[in-house]
Design a protein around this motif. Structure first.
Motif, PDB file in Angstrom:
ATOM      1  N   MET A  93       0.798  -1.230   0.068  1.00  0.00           N
ATOM      2  CA  MET A  93      -0.144  -0.017  -0.061  1.00  0.00           C
ATOM      3  C   MET A  93       0.829   1.382   0.123  1.00  0.00           C
ATOM      4  N   THR A  94       0.583   2.024  -1.067  1.00  0.00           N
ATOM      5  CA  THR A  94       1.272   3.403  -0.916  1.00  0.00           C
ATOM      6  C   THR A  94       0.362   4.771  -0.547  1.00  0.00           C
ATOM      7  N   LEU A  95       1.108   5.336   0.169  1.00  0.00           N
ATOM      8  CA  LEU A  95       0.111   6.648   0.785  1.00  0.00           C
ATOM      9  C   LEU A  95       0.677   7.741   0.076  1.00  0.00           C
ATOM     10  N   ALA A  96      -0.182   8.941  -0.081  1.00  0.00           N
ATOM     11  CA  ALA A  96      -0.080  10.233  -0.736  1.00  0.00           C
ATOM     12  C   ALA A  96       0.301  11.038   0.530  1.00  0.00           C
ATOM     13  N   TRP A  97       1.350  11.732   0.578  1.00  0.00           N
ATOM     14  CA  TRP A  97       1.891  12.357   1.789  1.00  0.00           C
ATOM     15  C   TRP A  97       1.867  13.967   1.500  1.00  0.00           C
ATOM     16  N   LEU A 110       2.683  15.756   9.228  1.00  0.00           N
ATOM     17  CA  LEU A 110       2.681  14.880   8.269  1.00  0.00           C
ATOM     18  C   LEU A 110       1.583  14.036   8.041  1.00  0.00           C
ATOM     19  N   LEU A 111       0.743  13.911   7.232  1.00  0.00           N
ATOM     20  CA  LEU A 111      -0.506  13.186   6.744  1.00  0.00           C
ATOM     21  C   LEU A 111      -0.196  12.092   5.898  1.00  0.00           C
ATOM     22  N   GLY A 112      -0.429  10.936   5.868  1.00  0.00           N
ATOM     23  CA  GLY A 112      -0.470   9.915   4.693  1.00  0.00           C
ATOM     24  C   GLY A 112      -1.832   9.397   4.512  1.00  0.00           C
ATOM     25  N   ARG A 113      -2.110   9.704   3.165  1.00  0.00           N
ATOM     26  CA  ARG A 113      -3.553   9.521   3.103  1.00  0.00           C
ATOM     27  C   ARG A 113      -3.730   8.195   2.050  1.00  0.00           C
ATOM     28  N   ALA A 158      -4.330   7.529   7.204  1.00  0.00           N
ATOM     29  CA  ALA A 158      -3.758   6.167   7.683  1.00  0.00           C
ATOM     30  C   ALA A 158      -2.817   6.287   8.455  1.00  0.00           C
ATOM     31  N   ALA A 159      -1.770   7.585   8.150  1.00  0.00           N
ATOM     32  CA  ALA A 159      -0.630   7.646   9.226  1.00  0.00           C
ATOM     33  C   ALA A 159      -0.487   9.080   9.110  1.00  0.00           C
ATOM     34  N   TYR A 160       0.268   9.354  10.500  1.00  0.00           N
ATOM     35  CA  TYR A 160       0.581  10.736  10.921  1.00  0.00           C
ATOM     36  C   TYR A 160       1.754  10.872  11.770  1.00  0.00           C
ATOM     37  N   PHE A 216      -5.087   0.066   9.001  1.00  0.00           N
ATOM     38  CA  PHE A 216      -4.178  -0.207   7.890  1.00  0.00           C
ATOM     39  C   PHE A 216      -2.822  -0.631   8.479  1.00  0.00           C
ATOM     40  N   ARG A 217      -2.574  -1.129   9.602  1.00  0.00           N
ATOM     41  CA  ARG A 217      -1.420  -1.729   9.924  1.00  0.00           C
ATOM     42  C   ARG A 217      -1.205  -3.058   9.247  1.00  0.00           C
ATOM     43  N   ARG A 218       0.046  -3.583   9.284  1.00  0.00           N
ATOM     44  CA  ARG A 218       0.559  -4.924   8.558  1.00  0.00           C
ATOM     45  C   ARG A 218       0.847  -4.667   7.226  1.00  0.00           C
ATOM     46  N   HIS A 219       0.920  -3.383   6.822  1.00  0.00           N
ATOM     47  CA  HIS A 219       1.298  -3.124   5.395  1.00  0.00           C
ATOM     48  C   HIS A 219       2.482  -2.407   5.420  1.00  0.00           C
ATOM     49  N   GLY A 220       3.298  -2.300   6.440  1.00  0.00           N
ATOM     50  CA  GLY A 220       4.630  -1.803   6.132  1.00  0.00           C
ATOM     51  C   GLY A 220       4.504  -0.020   6.182  1.00  0.00           C
ATOM     52  N   LEU A 221       3.212   0.396   6.502  1.00  0.00           N
ATOM     53  CA  LEU A 221       3.061   1.830   6.640  1.00  0.00           C
ATOM     54  C   LEU A 221       3.842   2.437   7.782  1.00  0.00           C
TER      55      LEU A 221
END
Length: 149
Positions: free
Chosen positions: A1-5, A50-53, A60-62, A86-91
């Protein structure tokens, strides 16, 4: 899974963005860790957020980033969180990598200090952080100071 930061100062956060990041922090640091503490600590206005969407726009990440001299003599990264769904995806690794890159882009190469939960010591070591000083309790959770030079 890739996030937009995105990396944003407090003043540019929209109400929905602020609500989402506070909701994520509360879900992780208050509810999940069963820890009643003052998350809204008066420092958000001085931080870069820092926001990861996900591709659907869900947060999903902050993390929040501070320049040297604000939290510690060194630059710092705090409130590092990945939403439980969203855990267990390397985020977590993506989030820390992005936070370190953004610190370097904002303030140049320099040491970074964190206050880490003790159980995450090896995770942060994998990014070059080393424990400095003795451990301490914060809100009854064992923590350590770590520094990346």
């Amino acid at each position: 899974m890739t996030l937009a930061w995105t990396l944003q100062p407090f003043a540019t956060l929209s109400v929905p963005e602020l609500y989402a990041l506070l909701q994520l922090r509360s879900a992780v640091f208050v509810v999940e860790q069963t820890c009643a503490f003052q998350d809204i600590d008066g420092h958000d206005a001085d931080a870069l957020h820092l926001l990861g969407r996900t591709e659907t726009g869900e947060l999903a990440a902050y993390a929040r980033l501070f320049p040297a001299g604000r939290s510690y003599p060194e630059a710092s990264i705090g409130r590092v969180a990945v939403a439980p769904a969203f855990r267990r995806h390397g985020l977590g690794r993506q989030l820390m990598g992005e936070a370190l890159a953004r610190c370097a882009a904002q303030w140049g190469p320099q040491p970074i200090q964190i206050g880490a939960q003790l159980y995450l010591r090896d995770f942060y070591r994998s990014f070059g952080f080393e424990q400095v000083g003795e451990g301490y309790l914060e809100d009854d959770i064992p923590h350590i100071y770590m520094l990346r030079t």
